[in-house]
Design a protein around this motif. Structure first.
Motif, mmCIF file in Angstrom:
data_model
loop_
_atom_site.group_PDB
_atom_site.id
_atom_site.type_symbol
_atom_site.label_atom_id
_atom_site.label_comp_id
_atom_site.label_asym_id
_atom_site.label_seq_id
_atom_site.Cartn_x
_atom_site.Cartn_y
_atom_site.Cartn_z
ATOM 1 N N ASN A 17 -35.066 -11.725 4.599
ATOM 2 C CA ASN A 17 -34.274 -10.908 5.520
ATOM 3 C C ASN A 17 -33.971 -11.736 6.760
ATOM 4 N N THR A 42 -31.808 -11.399 10.359
ATOM 5 C CA THR A 42 -31.124 -10.432 11.213
ATOM 6 C C THR A 42 -30.935 -11.001 12.608
ATOM 7 N N THR A 90 -30.587 -10.083 16.336
ATOM 8 C CA THR A 90 -30.993 -8.917 17.115
ATOM 9 C C THR A 90 -31.324 -9.360 18.535
ATOM 10 N N SER A 131 -26.197 -7.783 14.182
ATOM 11 C CA SER A 131 -27.358 -7.091 14.725
ATOM 12 C C SER A 131 -27.512 -5.752 14.048
ATOM 13 N N LEU A 132 -28.670 -5.517 13.469
ATOM 14 C CA LEU A 132 -28.942 -4.233 12.831
ATOM 15 C C LEU A 132 -29.544 -3.237 13.808
#
Length: 696
Positions: free
Chosen positions: A201, A203, A205, A262-263
């Protein structure tokens, strides 16, 4: 001299006499040719004529030799998963098996091999990169020679397709037996693509408005890989089941990976100022998990709780020493966190772990540390002589289920309190990219926490995520992103991301081992236990039971074929078929008898009775069918080991023993024993191995 990297684009040309692989973006590179049907490898400097273009592929996963033919496994479709420092990471989506024989020979075993292999590859989350070494932690990458080809740098434990790449690697190193072998062939490096199995994963952020890339990677070892009840404990070589290395990375100022999404919904990533200057900084923290390193097994018998078998700790001492030799050499100090129950059936696994640890350590002494404010008990085994090699093992027991019952998982903090000194001393990796290339290593991780429960799944993931959160907070404080006393958990958007990523990790590791996602992930994701989550856990538990008893055998066979722990021989067609059911006919017939009787009972009870018709024959028939169904169900429940779908290729010794013992009991059955007969009931299970005494 720069390293040779795998080709990003490969065209496949095929003819009746060869497969040719070439890169259109590298027209001067030699073409890799695989002759058909011999499988001989060679390099061709010019473009081959006579073949027609078949397709464009993402890479060659490997070449596997089965009973009748060899197959080139090509990665036909891949999915971009994100970038790490500008390096694109891909996930394998689909593959194609390209046979070397133009005219296929039909054989039941060959088709079964192919079915199992394809299912194993399809279900396995596999990742690769053309320029980034996914098999090595960032700390190990900093110690590797960047001029080596990617496959030579790969960590052998996590080079998942290493076995099926053997033909390519042997040819590259001049060890091939084919007629065209002529010394080392460095040009083959570009065709060898290391693949990692596990979880990935990436990401983009931020924490408190400071942009960063959050990366979580779990690498599954290719040694002793298997399914939940078919692979437990340790083997003679020191490899343990379900061994995974999890690396949590934070990358600051990752300008090479622009475009990360960005999650967390944070819109300030591109606007924020760089943290700690303009250099790209990588902070990494590694943890491991793996089965308890003693000889033990849980033998399926159709009951929900299998039979537990454990051999003496003394018998596992040599194998455990091999395991921990490697762990100490690779990671330094090892903190062995054991989360199994200290009551009930699991206590025997706990005791065996403590015994083998004590046997390894020089002058061991055991003490108990209790907390006056809470009723937990934590066992710690340390050595009085700090000069010994195995004194780098620090055993810590925590009764996870007892201390966190009622979903009070915050009480796992009690374990963290016991580990803090070791976590601080072990540290984490911190590296900064040099403008001229290479990595300026500021600090290194010198210790690892090795966590286990019975399955190394649910409890283990909770503890690992807790340690990951604590270390992440420490890293961000050291960088100045957070102030002393603050926590990454204070940023609610990032905390939501963190919880979900670690819950995804739990699901991936659990699914590859047990066949379902992890339990209680609703609490992991949200911090609350929900009714939907409880129903999902019930569904997962039922699914695990069905899979572990009836479908994990073929899954284990798929692992064994792909990883090379079983290699099909060149037996003649139609001889010695391995997948034919050789159980006694009566044993085979009982499930069909049960199903047929249940069907008749349902039909008789649901059929409308004609007026003035005679009822008693139907009632007698229904009662008779009910009785036969009851007997059939009781027979299967009593002799459940005969109905477990065991692996057929590398049947475990304890499974052979369970099968033979159960079959002998059937032969003594007063009702059906005379119909079963004597002798070996299943030739494919082989003969029993003498001298393996297990204490139950």
């Amino acid at each position: 001299m720069s390293a040779t990297l795998p080709f990003r684009d490969i065209n496949v040309h095929a003819s009746s006499t060869y497969y040719a692989f070439s890169s259109p973006s590298s027209p001067n590179a030699p073409t890799l040719v695989i002759d058909r049907p011999s499988g001989d490898l060679r390099l061709n400097d010019g473009k081959l004529t006579g073949g027609h273009r078949v397709s464009s592929i993402s890479g060659i996963l490997g070449i596997v030799k089965l009973r009748l033919d060899s197959y080139v496994i090509a990665i036909t479709k891949s999915q971009p998963m994100g970038r790490i420092k500008g390096h694109q990471i891909y996930k394998v989506i689909s593959t194609e098996f390209m046979p070397l024989r133009e005219r296929q020979l039909t054989d039941p075993d060959e088709q079964t091999y192919l079915t199992y292999l394809k299912a194993s590859i399809k279900s396995g989350p596999m990742y690769f990169s053309y320029s980034f070494d996914l098999t090595n932690s960032y700390q190990r990458q900093a110690q590797c020679d960047p001029n080596q080809p990617l496959w030579q740098r790969a960590d052998d434990r996590f080079f998942w397709n290493r076995f099926v790449c053997n033909s390519l690697i042997d040819f590259r190193e001049g060890k091939a037996s084919g007629r065209m072998s002529a010394g080392p062939q460095p040009a083959v490096d570009a065709y060898i693509l290391p693949v990692m199995y596990g979880m990935m994963n990436i990401t983009g952020t931020s924490v408190k408005g400071n942009p960063l890339s959050f990366v979580l990677i779990t690498r599954r070892s290719r040694y002793r890989a298997g399914t939940r009840y078919m692979s437990r404990g340790i083997d003679e070589q020191g490899h343990v089941s379900n061994f995974n290395e999890t690396e949590q990375m934070v990358i600051i100022n990752d300008s090479g990976s622009t475009g990360l999404t960005s999650l967390t919904g944070d819109q300030s990533i591109a606007k924020s100022n760089p943290v700690g200057g303009k250099e790209t900084q990588v902070l990494s923290y590694v943890q491991t998990r793996g089965s308890v390193p003693v000889f033990w097994a849980e033998v399926n018998n159709l009951h929900y709780v299998p039979t537990l078998q454990i051999r003496s700790a003394e018998s596992a001492k040599e194998a455990a020493s091999r395991h921990f030799d490697e762990q100490i050499r690779l990671y330094g100090e090892n903190y062995l966190v054991n989360l199994v129950n200290q009551k009930g059936r699991e206590v025997r696994v706990k005791n065996a772990y403590e015994e083998v640890t004590s046997l390894l350590q020089s002058s061991p002494s055991e003490k108990q540390e209790g907390s006056s404010r809470m009723n937990e008990t934590i066992n710690v085994i340390e050595s009085g002589d700090k000069r010994g090699w195995y004194d780098r093992l620090h055993y810590v027991y925590f009764d996870f289920h007892n201390e966190t019952k009622g979903l009070k998982w915050h009480r796992a903090q009690l374990l963290l309190d016991q580990l803090k000194d070791g976590l601080v001393a072990g540290g984490y990796f911190h590296g900064i990219d040099r403008p001229s290339g290479g990595i300026d290593v500021r600090r290194q991780q010198t210790a690892v926490v090795r966590t286990n429960c019975m399955d190394c799944l649910d409890r283990t993931n909770v503890v690992q995520s807790m340690l990951g959160r604590w270390t992440l907070t420490r890293q961000l404080i050291d960088l100045g992103v957070l102030k002393s006393g603050e926590s990454a958990q204070d940023d609610q958007a990032f905390e939501s991301l963190f919880r979900n990523v670690w819950a995804d990790n739990a699901d991936v590791v659990s699914r590859s081992y047990s066949g379902t996602g992890a339990l209680k992930t609703d609490f992991t994701r949200t911090g609350n236990r929900t009714r939907a989550g409880a129903l999902q856990d019930m569904n997962s538990s039922i699914t695990r039971y069905v899979r572990n008893n009836f479908s994990d055998g073929p899954r284990q066979d798929g692992f064994d074929l792909f990883l090379g722990t079983y290699q099909p021989d060149g037996a003649p067609i139609e001889s010695g078929q391995q997948f034919v059911d050789r159980r006694p006919l009566l044993v085979q017939a009982v499930p069909y008898l049960l199903g047929f009787c249940v069907f008749l009972v349902v039909i008789s009870l649901s059929t409308t009775r004609v007026r003035d018709s005679t009822v008693w024959p139907l009632r007698v028939f229904t009662l008779l069918s009910t009785g036969v169904a009851g007997w059939s169900g009781r027979f299967m429940w009593t002799y459940g080991s005969l109905y477990v779908n065991w692996p057929k290729l590398n049947t475990p010794q304890w499974a052979i023993e369970a099968y033979e013992d159960t079959l002998n009991k059937v032969r003594k059955d007063p009702v059906v024993g005379r119909f079963v007969g004597g002798g070996k009931g299943d030739a494919r299970l082989g003969t029993l191995e003498e001298g393996k005494k297990r204490r139950e």
